[in-house]
Design a protein around this motif. Structure first.
Motif, PDB file in Angstrom:
ATOM      1  N   SER A   2       2.393   4.638-155.832  1.00 45.24           N
ATOM      2  CA  SER A   2       1.571   4.780-157.033  1.00 45.24           C
ATOM      3  C   SER A   2       0.350   3.854-156.944  1.00 45.24           C
ATOM      4  CB  SER A   2       2.394   4.488-158.286  1.00 45.24           C
ATOM      5  OG  SER A   2       2.663   3.137-158.353  1.00 45.24           O
ATOM      6  N   TYR A   3      -0.708   4.250-157.607  1.00 44.08           N
ATOM      7  CA  TYR A   3      -1.997   3.560-157.504  1.00 44.08           C
ATOM      8  C   TYR A   3      -2.505   3.219-158.889  1.00 44.08           C
ATOM      9  CZ  TYR A   3      -1.927   5.479-152.764  1.00 44.08           C
ATOM     10  OH  TYR A   3      -1.578   5.781-151.482  1.00 44.08           O
ATOM     11  N   GLU A   4      -3.478   2.274-158.887  1.00 48.95           N
ATOM     12  CA  GLU A   4      -4.038   1.803-160.159  1.00 48.95           C
ATOM     13  C   GLU A   4      -5.057   2.785-160.757  1.00 48.95           C
ATOM     14  OE1 GLU A   4      -6.545  -2.080-161.132  1.00 48.95           O
ATOM     15  OE2 GLU A   4      -4.988  -2.439-159.635  1.00 48.95           O
ATOM     16  N   THR A   5      -5.865   3.393-159.906  1.00 44.84           N
ATOM     17  CA  THR A   5      -7.002   4.158-160.434  1.00 44.84           C
ATOM     18  C   THR A   5      -6.979   5.643-160.071  1.00 44.84           C
ATOM     19  OG1 THR A   5      -8.348   3.732-158.467  1.00 44.84           O
ATOM     20  CG2 THR A   5      -8.500   2.124-160.265  1.00 44.84           C
ATOM     21  N   ILE A   6      -5.971   6.055-159.324  1.00 45.00           N
ATOM     22  CA  ILE A   6      -5.866   7.484-158.986  1.00 45.00           C
ATOM     23  C   ILE A   6      -4.413   7.926-159.169  1.00 45.00           C
ATOM     24  CG2 ILE A   6      -7.761   7.405-157.284  1.00 45.00           C
ATOM     25  CD1 ILE A   6      -5.703   7.410-155.067  1.00 45.00           C
ATOM     26  N   LEU A   7      -4.238   9.240-159.291  1.00 42.39           N
ATOM     27  CA  LEU A   7      -2.889   9.817-159.340  1.00 42.39           C
ATOM     28  C   LEU A   7      -2.727  10.672-158.101  1.00 42.39           C
ATOM     29  CD1 LEU A   7      -3.079  11.122-163.026  1.00 42.39           C
ATOM     30  CD2 LEU A   7      -1.905   9.038-162.236  1.00 42.39           C
ATOM     31  N   ASN A  29     -15.258   2.361-158.631  1.00 44.23           N
ATOM     32  CA  ASN A  29     -15.376   0.924-158.364  1.00 44.23           C
ATOM     33  C   ASN A  29     -14.603   0.571-157.083  1.00 44.23           C
ATOM     34  OD1 ASN A  29     -12.684   0.888-159.088  1.00 44.23           O
ATOM     35  ND2 ASN A  29     -12.992  -0.168-161.038  1.00 44.23           N
ATOM     36  N   GLY A  30     -14.575  -0.719-156.776  1.00 50.71           N
ATOM     37  CA  GLY A  30     -13.923  -1.157-155.542  1.00 50.71           C
ATOM     38  C   GLY A  30     -12.458  -0.767-155.480  1.00 50.71           C
ATOM     39  N   GLN A  31     -11.785  -0.796-156.621  1.00 46.89           N
ATOM     40  CA  GLN A  31     -10.352  -0.447-156.633  1.00 46.89           C
ATOM     41  C   GLN A  31     -10.157   1.042-156.352  1.00 46.89           C
ATOM     42  OE1 GLN A  31      -7.866  -2.803-156.887  1.00 46.89           O
ATOM     43  NE2 GLN A  31      -6.635  -1.061-156.194  1.00 46.89           N
ATOM     44  N   VAL A  32     -11.055   1.880-156.897  1.00 51.43           N
ATOM     45  CA  VAL A  32     -10.957   3.321-156.610  1.00 51.43           C
ATOM     46  C   VAL A  32     -11.092   3.546-155.105  1.00 51.43           C
ATOM     47  CG1 VAL A  32     -11.967   5.609-156.986  1.00 51.43           C
ATOM     48  CG2 VAL A  32     -11.934   3.959-158.864  1.00 51.43           C
ATOM     49  N   LEU A  33     -12.052   2.834-154.497  1.00 51.78           N
ATOM     50  CA  LEU A  33     -12.248   2.994-153.050  1.00 51.78           C
ATOM     51  C   LEU A  33     -10.969   2.613-152.298  1.00 51.78           C
ATOM     52  CD1 LEU A  33     -13.902   3.428-150.467  1.00 51.78           C
ATOM     53  CD2 LEU A  33     -14.787   1.105-150.718  1.00 51.78           C
ATOM     54  N   ALA A  63     -16.674  12.474-161.248  1.00 50.39           N
ATOM     55  CA  ALA A  63     -16.982  11.037-161.228  1.00 50.39           C
ATOM     56  C   ALA A  63     -18.455  10.869-161.577  1.00 50.39           C
ATOM     57  CB  ALA A  63     -16.694  10.435-159.858  1.00 50.39           C
ATOM     58  N   ALA A  64     -18.716   9.982-162.554  1.00 55.79           N
ATOM     59  CA  ALA A  64     -20.105   9.808-163.030  1.00 55.79           C
ATOM     60  C   ALA A  64     -20.862   8.771-162.208  1.00 55.79           C
ATOM     61  CB  ALA A  64     -20.120   9.431-164.503  1.00 55.79           C
ATOM     62  N   GLY A  65     -20.367   8.512-160.984  1.00 53.26           N
ATOM     63  CA  GLY A  65     -21.137   7.631-160.101  1.00 53.26           C
ATOM     64  C   GLY A  65     -20.389   6.385-159.694  1.00 53.26           C
ATOM     65  N   ALA A  66     -21.059   5.597-158.844  1.00 55.52           N
ATOM     66  CA  ALA A  66     -20.548   4.264-158.556  1.00 55.52           C
ATOM     67  C   ALA A  66     -20.530   3.500-159.882  1.00 55.52           C
ATOM     68  CB  ALA A  66     -21.455   3.578-157.552  1.00 55.52           C
ATOM     69  N   ASP A  67     -19.633   2.502-159.977  1.00 57.70           N
ATOM     70  CA  ASP A  67     -19.467   1.787-161.243  1.00 57.70           C
ATOM     71  C   ASP A  67     -20.665   0.865-161.485  1.00 57.70           C
ATOM     72  OD1 ASP A  67     -18.675  -0.157-163.250  1.00 57.70           O
ATOM     73  OD2 ASP A  67     -16.689   0.759-163.081  1.00 57.70           O
ATOM     74  N   ILE A  68     -21.484   1.240-162.459  1.00 65.29           N
ATOM     75  CA  ILE A  68     -22.730   0.510-162.729  1.00 65.29           C
ATOM     76  C   ILE A  68     -22.432  -0.908-163.214  1.00 65.29           C
ATOM     77  CG2 ILE A  68     -24.856   0.499-164.118  1.00 65.29           C
ATOM     78  CD1 ILE A  68     -24.561   3.627-164.212  1.00 65.29           C
ATOM     79  N   LYS A  69     -21.327  -1.049-163.980  1.00 68.38           N
ATOM     80  CA  LYS A  69     -21.006  -2.387-164.510  1.00 68.38           C
ATOM     81  C   LYS A  69     -20.608  -3.323-163.364  1.00 68.38           C
ATOM     82  CE  LYS A  69     -19.896  -0.238-168.886  1.00 68.38           C
ATOM     83  NZ  LYS A  69     -18.904   0.482-169.665  1.00 68.38           N
ATOM     84  N   GLU A  70     -19.933  -2.792-162.350  1.00 69.19           N
ATOM     85  CA  GLU A  70     -19.565  -3.604-161.183  1.00 69.19           C
ATOM     86  C   GLU A  70     -20.822  -3.970-160.387  1.00 69.19           C
ATOM     87  OE1 GLU A  70     -15.900  -2.958-158.260  1.00 69.19           O
ATOM     88  OE2 GLU A  70     -17.590  -1.730-157.626  1.00 69.19           O
ATOM     89  N   TYR A  80     -25.542  -6.761-149.259  1.00 70.71           N
ATOM     90  CA  TYR A  80     -25.761  -6.766-147.810  1.00 70.71           C
ATOM     91  C   TYR A  80     -24.550  -7.347-147.083  1.00 70.71           C
ATOM     92  CZ  TYR A  80     -27.802  -7.412-143.242  1.00 70.71           C
ATOM     93  OH  TYR A  80     -28.026  -7.362-141.883  1.00 70.71           O
ATOM     94  N   LEU A  81     -24.064  -8.482-147.556  1.00 69.90           N
ATOM     95  CA  LEU A  81     -22.972  -9.156-146.841  1.00 69.90           C
ATOM     96  C   LEU A  81     -21.675  -8.355-146.897  1.00 69.90           C
ATOM     97  CD1 LEU A  81     -23.829 -12.826-147.871  1.00 69.90           C
ATOM     98  CD2 LEU A  81     -24.131 -11.765-145.607  1.00 69.90           C
ATOM     99  N   GLU A  82     -21.461  -7.662-148.024  1.00 71.96           N
ATOM    100  CA  GLU A  82     -20.258  -6.806-148.122  1.00 71.96           C
ATOM    101  C   GLU A  82     -20.472  -5.467-147.415  1.00 71.96           C
ATOM    102  OE1 GLU A  82     -19.202  -6.208-152.273  1.00 71.96           O
ATOM    103  OE2 GLU A  82     -19.474  -8.340-152.691  1.00 71.96           O
ATOM    104  N   ASP A  83     -21.698  -5.214-146.965  1.00 73.29           N
ATOM    105  CA  ASP A  83     -22.094  -3.886-146.457  1.00 73.29           C
ATOM    106  C   ASP A  83     -21.599  -2.826-147.458  1.00 73.29           C
ATOM    107  OD1 ASP A  83     -23.376  -2.088-144.904  1.00 73.29           O
ATOM    108  OD2 ASP A  83     -22.040  -2.220-143.182  1.00 73.29           O
ATOM    109  N   PHE A  84     -22.012  -3.060-148.701  1.00 71.22           N
ATOM    110  CA  PHE A  84     -21.544  -2.264-149.844  1.00 71.22           C
ATOM    111  C   PHE A  84     -21.734  -0.776-149.576  1.00 71.22           C
ATOM    112  CE2 PHE A  84     -21.417  -0.985-154.367  1.00 71.22           C
ATOM    113  CZ  PHE A  84     -20.340  -1.751-154.792  1.00 71.22           C
TER     114      PHE A  84
END
Ligand code: CAA
Length: 260
Positions: A2-7, A29-33, A63-70, A80-84
């Protein structure tokens, strides 16, 4: 698992993955990834699973996009450092060798449109809306949209969408070649699962090879692509499923596939 952000669930040989942050219109967001990477890896590793469907929970959004709040919290050095966004390409778009379908049930904007375009093809609800509105946030597509949208719909329409941020409805998306087929909203999941079951019923190594061949069209010139296709075709003729498929045709019966 089981996962936090997907079923996730399996129905016979089809894995259904549902983005499940409806309160944020399934923003990525990062958790979805991380969850999607694990779910796709699980799908790839499970020999009983032969096709996957990715959709969004709720009626409103794929999905309405990458998480803008994050993203708002990060500075340029962080990105850059995370190679987001790099892992979306390496661990989702390029890592999944089995076929999977995006069933777009509503907004597919920014990263949501880009994620849908990572799928082998898109089935859209008649309420789906596609767009690359990043320019309105002072940025630009970051998960492949400028490249995949342009290859899918051509320069003029891709440029207009990226420069104005306007959304494209399902019918326009189908006419433009972004979407394989539009179906009534209430029938989307049933239709996507049925299509996935059809693919899952095919000889599975041949399905993987077909996918690899079509994808090569985006990365090679025509002569190289055709040579690549011919070699893969020749390799497939050594498979047990080739012998079975051709014998079954001649004997006028259904093939029994081994997946090799
Ligand atoms: N990130 C984070 N949260 C988001 C989000 C996103 N991309 N999209 C929507 N949400 C949240 C909203 O903030 C809102 O949360 P709150 O209730 O806590 O305020 C909730 O989802 C519902 O959204 P709205 O109230 O805005 O719903 P609406 O029906 O009025 O509008 C919408 C729907 C037109 C899709 C609007 O939400 C919208 O424009 N969203 C942003 C779309 C966007 O710009 N996407 C691109 C993101 S950048 C990107 O993806 C970069 C890349 O290339 C990878």
């Amino acid at each position: 698992m089981s996962y936090e952000t997907i079923l996730t669930e399996t129905r016979d040989a089809v894995t259904l993955i549902t983005l499940n942050r409806p309160q944020a219109l399934n923003a990525l967001n990062g958790q979805v990834l991380e969850d999607l990477i694990s779910a796709f890896a699980e799908f790839e590793a499970d020999d009983s699973q032969r096709c996957a469907v990715l959709t969004g929970s709720g009626d409103k959004a794929f999905a309405a996009g990458a998480d803008i709040k994050e993203m708002a919290e990060k500075d340029a050095a962080d990105f850059y450092l995370e190679d987001f966004f790099a892992r979306w390409t390496s661990h989702v778009a390029e890592a999944v060798r089995k076929p999977w379908i995006a069933a777009v049930n509503g907004f597919a904007l920014g990263g949501g449109c880009e994620l849908a375009m990572m799928a082998d093809f898109i089935l859209a609800s008649d309420q789906a809306k596609f767009g690359q509105p990043e320019i309105k946030l002072g940025v630009a597509p970051g998960m492949g949209g400028s490249q995949r949208l342009t290859r899918a719909v051509g320069k003029s329409k891709a440029m207009e969408m990226c420069l104005t941020g306007r959304m494209m409805g399902a019918d326009e998306a189908e006419r433009a070649g972004l979407v394989a087929r539009v179906v009534p909203h209430d029938e989307l999941l049933t239709e996507a699962m049925k299509t996935a079951a059809t693919i899952a019923g095919m000889p599975s190594m041949a399905a993987m090879v077909n996918k690899e061949m079509v994808n090569a069209a985006f990365e090679t010139d025509l002569a190289q692509g055709i040579r690549h296709e011919r070699r893969l075709f020749q390799i497939l003729t050594a498979s047990e499923d080739k012998a079975e498929g051709m014998a079954a045709f001649i004997e006028k019966r259904e093939g029994k596939w081994k997946g090799r």
